[in-house]
Enzyme design. Structure first.
Site, PDB file in Angstrom:
ATOM      1  N   ASN A  71      -7.210  -9.151   0.480  1.00  0.00           N
ATOM      2  CA  ASN A  71      -6.796  -9.454  -0.897  1.00  0.00           C
ATOM      3  C   ASN A  71      -6.765 -10.963  -1.127  1.00  0.00           C
ATOM      4  OD1 ASN A  71      -6.545  -6.719  -1.176  1.00  0.00           O
ATOM      5  ND2 ASN A  71      -4.312  -6.690  -1.142  1.00  0.00           N
ATOM      6  N   TYR A 117      14.078  -4.545  -6.791  1.00  0.00           N
ATOM      7  CA  TYR A 117      13.279  -3.979  -5.701  1.00  0.00           C
ATOM      8  C   TYR A 117      14.192  -3.698  -4.507  1.00  0.00           C
ATOM      9  CZ  TYR A 117       9.148  -5.555  -8.346  1.00  0.00           C
ATOM     10  OH  TYR A 117       8.205  -5.757  -9.315  1.00  0.00           O
ATOM     11  N   PRO A 163      -2.641  -4.293  -9.494  1.00  0.00           N
ATOM     12  CA  PRO A 163      -4.055  -4.606  -9.753  1.00  0.00           C
ATOM     13  C   PRO A 163      -5.055  -3.699  -9.045  1.00  0.00           C
ATOM     14  CG  PRO A 163      -3.153  -6.126  -8.136  1.00  0.00           C
ATOM     15  CD  PRO A 163      -1.994  -5.305  -8.644  1.00  0.00           C
ATOM     16  N   ASP A 176       6.126 -12.438  -5.153  1.00  0.00           N
ATOM     17  CA  ASP A 176       6.731 -11.862  -6.359  1.00  0.00           C
ATOM     18  C   ASP A 176       7.728 -10.786  -5.958  1.00  0.00           C
ATOM     19  OD1 ASP A 176       6.440 -11.225  -9.466  1.00  0.00           O
ATOM     20  OD2 ASP A 176       6.527  -9.319  -8.384  1.00  0.00           O
TER      21      ASP A 176
HETATM   22  N1  LIG Z   1       6.878  -6.381 -13.507  1.00  0.00           N
HETATM   23  C1  LIG Z   1       6.807  -5.081 -13.288  1.00  0.00           C
HETATM   24  O1  LIG Z   1       7.346  -4.238 -14.027  1.00  0.00           O
HETATM   25  C2  LIG Z   1       6.024  -4.616 -12.079  1.00  0.00           C
HETATM   26  C3  LIG Z   1       5.668  -3.246 -11.966  1.00  0.00           C
HETATM   27  C4  LIG Z   1       4.921  -2.862 -10.839  1.00  0.00           C
HETATM   28  C5  LIG Z   1       4.558  -3.820  -9.898  1.00  0.00           C
HETATM   29  N2  LIG Z   1       4.944  -5.126 -10.019  1.00  0.00           N
HETATM   30  C6  LIG Z   1       4.606  -6.151  -9.003  1.00  0.00           C
HETATM   31  O2  LIG Z   1       3.217  -6.097  -8.747  1.00  0.00           O
HETATM   32  C7  LIG Z   1       2.995  -5.850  -7.361  1.00  0.00           C
HETATM   33  C8  LIG Z   1       1.710  -5.066  -7.149  1.00  0.00           C
HETATM   34  O3  LIG Z   1       1.741  -3.850  -7.837  1.00  0.00           O
HETATM   35  P1  LIG Z   1       1.884  -2.452  -7.094  1.00  0.00           P
HETATM   36  O4  LIG Z   1       2.581  -2.635  -5.805  1.00  0.00           O
HETATM   37  O5  LIG Z   1       2.437  -1.516  -8.100  1.00  0.00           O
HETATM   38  O6  LIG Z   1       0.370  -1.985  -6.889  1.00  0.00           O
HETATM   39  P2  LIG Z   1      -0.928  -2.574  -6.176  1.00  0.00           P
HETATM   40  O7  LIG Z   1      -0.652  -3.857  -5.495  1.00  0.00           O
HETATM   41  O8  LIG Z   1      -2.024  -2.514  -7.151  1.00  0.00           O
HETATM   42  O9  LIG Z   1      -1.218  -1.417  -5.120  1.00  0.00           O
HETATM   43  C9  LIG Z   1      -0.524  -1.294  -3.932  1.00  0.00           C
HETATM   44  C10 LIG Z   1      -1.172  -0.166  -3.125  1.00  0.00           C
HETATM   45  O10 LIG Z   1      -2.552  -0.473  -2.901  1.00  0.00           O
HETATM   46  C11 LIG Z   1      -2.858  -0.446  -1.517  1.00  0.00           C
HETATM   47  N3  LIG Z   1      -3.711  -1.612  -1.250  1.00  0.00           N
HETATM   48  C12 LIG Z   1      -3.439  -2.910  -1.530  1.00  0.00           C
HETATM   49  N4  LIG Z   1      -4.469  -3.705  -1.154  1.00  0.00           N
HETATM   50  C13 LIG Z   1      -5.403  -2.887  -0.612  1.00  0.00           C
HETATM   51  C14 LIG Z   1      -6.677  -3.105  -0.033  1.00  0.00           C
HETATM   52  N5  LIG Z   1      -7.200  -4.342   0.054  1.00  0.00           N
HETATM   53  N6  LIG Z   1      -7.369  -2.026   0.449  1.00  0.00           N
HETATM   54  C15 LIG Z   1      -6.846  -0.785   0.363  1.00  0.00           C
HETATM   55  N7  LIG Z   1      -5.651  -0.505  -0.183  1.00  0.00           N
HETATM   56  C16 LIG Z   1      -4.922  -1.547  -0.669  1.00  0.00           C
HETATM   57  C17 LIG Z   1      -1.541  -0.555  -0.792  1.00  0.00           C
HETATM   58  O11 LIG Z   1      -1.572   0.245   0.376  1.00  0.00           O
HETATM   59  P3  LIG Z   1      -1.504  -0.437   1.855  1.00  0.00           P
HETATM   60  O12 LIG Z   1      -0.081  -0.811   2.065  1.00  0.00           O
HETATM   61  O13 LIG Z   1      -1.976   0.670   2.741  1.00  0.00           O
HETATM   62  O14 LIG Z   1      -2.433  -1.602   1.850  1.00  0.00           O
HETATM   63  C18 LIG Z   1      -0.530   0.025  -1.779  1.00  0.00           C
HETATM   64  O15 LIG Z   1      -0.420   1.420  -1.590  1.00  0.00           O
HETATM   65  C19 LIG Z   1       4.276  -5.127  -6.926  1.00  0.00           C
HETATM   66  O16 LIG Z   1       4.430  -5.122  -5.531  1.00  0.00           O
HETATM   67  C20 LIG Z   1       5.304  -5.911  -7.667  1.00  0.00           C
HETATM   68  O17 LIG Z   1       5.573  -7.151  -6.998  1.00  0.00           O
HETATM   69  C21 LIG Z   1       5.657  -5.528 -11.126  1.00  0.00           C
END
Ligand SMILES: NC(=O)c1ccc[n+]([C@@H]2O[C@H](COP(=O)([O-])OP(=O)(O)OC[C@H]3O[C@@H](n4cnc5c(N)ncnc54)[C@H](OP(=O)(O)O)[C@@H]3O)[C@@H](O)[C@H]2O)c1
Length: 273
Positions: free
Chosen positions: A253, A56, A201, A51
């Site tokens: 994950n 980005y 998530p 995604d």
């Molecule tokens: N459509 C929209 O408006 C929108 C908005 C926000 C996000 N998104 C999409 O959704 C994706 C995910 O959301 P997000 O990046 O905001 O947040 P997220 O995936 O919920 O959280 C990412 C954070 O969690 C940590 N993490 C992930 N897996 C982990 C695990 N198994 N254990 C420990 N820490 C973990 C990562 O650190 P580490 O690197 O240290 O693992 C990173 O700091 C984005 O990358 C983007 O593609 C879309």
């Protein structure tokens, strides 16, 4: 891995988010090595859904996704690539141009799923946007259309303007954040064959220290992050796209999709916040 099947597609319940790979709002070349390593790790583990968005790192995230796929000789037809058009590019001509730019940066000749990243500014109609999006589907440059951050009224409007089924509404959804349950979007998606793609998530500060999540994690020899993902995966028509720079987290994950929560565990988690 578990899958959602609809409209002849089989989409993995867990894909890789790429927000911050390659930079925040602008490209940060210092991040290229770790970003490419994360993408390679994901491809090796078996992720097939990526995604990204033109917004980005100002498109650099798309470039890195394309580069990692090329460098690992991954077959395009085995992948499901989502990207998004930014809210400032929703006029007819701008949508066509944004799509061309995304295709060039991804180095691909089609996008599997093209989303409107955020609703249009107040007062702007989506007619012209969908005229362009429908044309992109007819031209084979985009396979499926979707939206992001759309509440019910706008989601229904998108459905009425799209010549093909709206495949997803990508929205924030995680254990403590149930805004899109409360506003009726999740239920509407489940009743109308639309995927709810849960973004951010695992972005929850207290997740690692919550005792209830911890106990369920211990019972499955899993981490709290994996349990938060397993809770999403257990829900019909919900898929999710966690992001990570860390190879172990990326693997954890992916494997979270195989965790089977008991009915009681699912209910306990659902009632937590
Ligand atoms: N459509 C929209 O408006 C929108 C908005 C926000 C996000 N998104 C999409 O959704 C994706 C995910 O959301 P997000 O990046 O905001 O947040 P997220 O995936 O919920 O959280 C990412 C954070 O969690 C940590 N993490 C992930 N897996 C982990 C695990 N198994 N254990 C420990 N820490 C973990 C990562 O650190 P580490 O690197 O240290 O693992 C990173 O700091 C984005 O990358 C983007 O593609 C879309």
């Amino acid at each position: 891995m578990k899958y959602e099947t609809l409209h002849g597609l089989s989409i993995p319940k867990i894909g890789l988010g790429t927000w911050q790979l390659g930079g925040d709002s602008y490209p940060d070349p210092k991040l290229d090595p770790v970003s490419l390593a994360a993408l390679r790790a994901a491809l090796e583990v078996g992720y097939t859904h990526f995604d990204t968005a033109e917004g980005y790192a100002a498109g650099h995230s798309e470039e890195l996704v394309g580069r990692a796929i090329r460098e690992t000789n991954t077959k395009r037809e085995n992948l499901f690539i989502t990207t998004k058009v930014s809210p400032e590019h929703l006029q007819y001509e701008q949508v066509l141009k944004s799509c061309e730019n995304s295709l060039r940066r991804l180095n691909m000749d089609y996008i599997d799923l093209y989303l409107i990243h955020w609703p249009p500014r107040a007062g702007m109609k989506l007619d012209g946007t969908f005229r362009a999006l429908n044309q992109l589907v007819r031209d084979g440059k985009v396979k499926h259309l979707g939206v992001s951050n759309f509440k019910l009224k706008l989601l229904k409007e998108a459905q009425s303007l799209s010549e093909t089924p709206i495949l997803t509404d990508q929205v924030p959804y995680r254990l403590p954040d149930k805004a899109y349950v409360e506003n009726g979007v999740l239920e509407y998606c489940q009743q109308n064959n639309i995927l709810l793609t849960a973004y951010s998530p695992v972005k929850f500060r207290n997740l690692p220290v919550n005792k209830t999540v911890g106990a369920i994690a211990n019972a499955h020899s899993a981490t709290p992050f994996q349990i938060a993902l397993a809770w999403l995966v257990a829900q019909p028509r919900v898929i999710t796209i966690p992001m990570s720079f860390n190879a172990q987290h990326i693997k954890d994950n992916f494997e979270a999709a195989d965790i089977e929560l008991t009915e009681e565990e699912f209910k306990t988690l659902s009632g937590l916040w």
